[in-house]
Design a protein around this motif. Structure first.
Motif, PDB file in Angstrom:
ATOM      1  N   TRP A  62     -72.646  54.323 107.259  1.00  0.00           N
ATOM      2  CA  TRP A  62     -72.742  52.922 107.681  1.00  0.00           C
ATOM      3  C   TRP A  62     -74.180  52.400 107.557  1.00  0.00           C
ATOM      4  O   TRP A  62     -74.427  51.356 106.976  1.00  0.00           O
ATOM      5  N   LYS A  65     -75.458  51.901 103.986  1.00  0.00           N
ATOM      6  CA  LYS A  65     -74.931  50.670 103.388  1.00  0.00           C
ATOM      7  C   LYS A  65     -75.615  49.442 103.988  1.00  0.00           C
ATOM      8  O   LYS A  65     -75.946  48.501 103.275  1.00  0.00           O
ATOM      9  N   LYS A  71     -74.102  51.719  97.665  1.00  0.00           N
ATOM     10  CA  LYS A  71     -73.419  50.589  97.040  1.00  0.00           C
ATOM     11  C   LYS A  71     -72.577  49.800  98.030  1.00  0.00           C
ATOM     12  O   LYS A  71     -71.942  50.369  98.915  1.00  0.00           O
ATOM     13  N   LEU A  72     -72.567  48.490  97.822  1.00  0.00           N
ATOM     14  CA  LEU A  72     -71.644  47.590  98.490  1.00  0.00           C
ATOM     15  C   LEU A  72     -70.699  47.084  97.410  1.00  0.00           C
ATOM     16  O   LEU A  72     -71.146  46.718  96.318  1.00  0.00           O
ATOM     17  N   GLU A  79     -69.522  46.601  92.054  1.00  0.00           N
ATOM     18  CA  GLU A  79     -70.775  46.689  92.804  1.00  0.00           C
ATOM     19  C   GLU A  79     -71.407  45.314  92.974  1.00  0.00           C
ATOM     20  O   GLU A  79     -71.469  44.513  92.048  1.00  0.00           O
ATOM     21  N   TYR A  82     -77.058  43.794  96.813  1.00  0.00           N
ATOM     22  CA  TYR A  82     -77.382  43.704  98.238  1.00  0.00           C
ATOM     23  C   TYR A  82     -78.280  42.504  98.525  1.00  0.00           C
ATOM     24  O   TYR A  82     -78.098  41.801  99.524  1.00  0.00           O
ATOM     25  N   VAL A  90     -73.030  41.244 104.153  1.00  0.00           N
ATOM     26  CA  VAL A  90     -73.230  42.698 104.109  1.00  0.00           C
ATOM     27  C   VAL A  90     -72.288  43.373 105.102  1.00  0.00           C
ATOM     28  O   VAL A  90     -71.613  44.350 104.764  1.00  0.00           O
ATOM     29  N   ARG A  93     -68.756  43.336 103.736  1.00  0.00           N
ATOM     30  CA  ARG A  93     -68.613  44.239 102.578  1.00  0.00           C
ATOM     31  C   ARG A  93     -68.539  45.688 103.056  1.00  0.00           C
ATOM     32  O   ARG A  93     -67.786  46.484 102.514  1.00  0.00           O
ATOM     33  N   ILE A  94     -69.337  46.034 104.055  1.00  0.00           N
ATOM     34  CA  ILE A  94     -69.268  47.398 104.597  1.00  0.00           C
ATOM     35  C   ILE A  94     -67.901  47.625 105.229  1.00  0.00           C
ATOM     36  O   ILE A  94     -67.243  48.633 104.964  1.00  0.00           O
TER      37      ILE A  94
END
Length: 154
Positions: A62, A65, A71-72, A79, A82, A90, A93-94
């Motif tokens: 976690w 990221k 990668k997100l 990909e 960021y 963000v 996306r996580i």
């Protein structure tokens, strides 16, 4: 205590499966071995990419990221940059691909990410289990379809 088991803070419910070289829930070991044998009979080499994760290992994923060190991905598995994302983007996306530490089903030892080793184009291929990989025409499509049909009929 069961609540610690669910959050990855207790490992009493786990066992190490020597045959598959993974840690998983004790009650999942034999069914997974049988599934691997059935997959082999169908022409697949079922391998486990990810099984049990402790709270700490989920936290490491976690945080990496969140800092842009891993990668997100978009919903389609592409990909993302960021730097182009807001803090809220963000976060979303996580969450699309990784559970919050303490909330991952991998903590239970029964959530397994699997793939077909026979489908790999070479030994250096990095498995991600993105929508493109598991789509019917994707690298793991036949295995994913077989597994989905197996789940539906069992």
């Amino acid at each position: 205590m069961k609540e610690f088991q669910l959050t990855g803070l207790n490992e009493e419910h786990l066992t190490y499966c020597h045959k598959l070289k993974i840690t998983l829930h004790k009650e999942a070991e034999l069914p997974l071995i049988h599934l691997k044998e059935e997959a082999q009979a169908a022409g697949f080499d079922l391998r486990v990419l990810s099984s049990f994760r402790s709270f700490e290992s989920q936290l490491t994923i976690w945080n990496a990221k969140a800092r842009g060190e891993r990668k997100l991905l978009s919903d389609q598995g592409l990909e993302l940059d960021y730097q182009d994302l807001s803090k809220e983007e963000v976060l979303w996306r996580i969450l699309r691909w990784s559970a919050l530490p303490g909330f991952s089903r991998h903590h239970w030892g029964s959530e397994l990410d699997v793939y077909d080793k026979n489908a790999l184009p070479d030994q250096n291929y990095s498995v991600e289990l993105t929508p493109n990989e598991v789509a019917t025409d994707g690298i793991f499509g036949p295995f994913h379809d077989w597994l989905s049909n197996k789940i539906e009929t069992d």
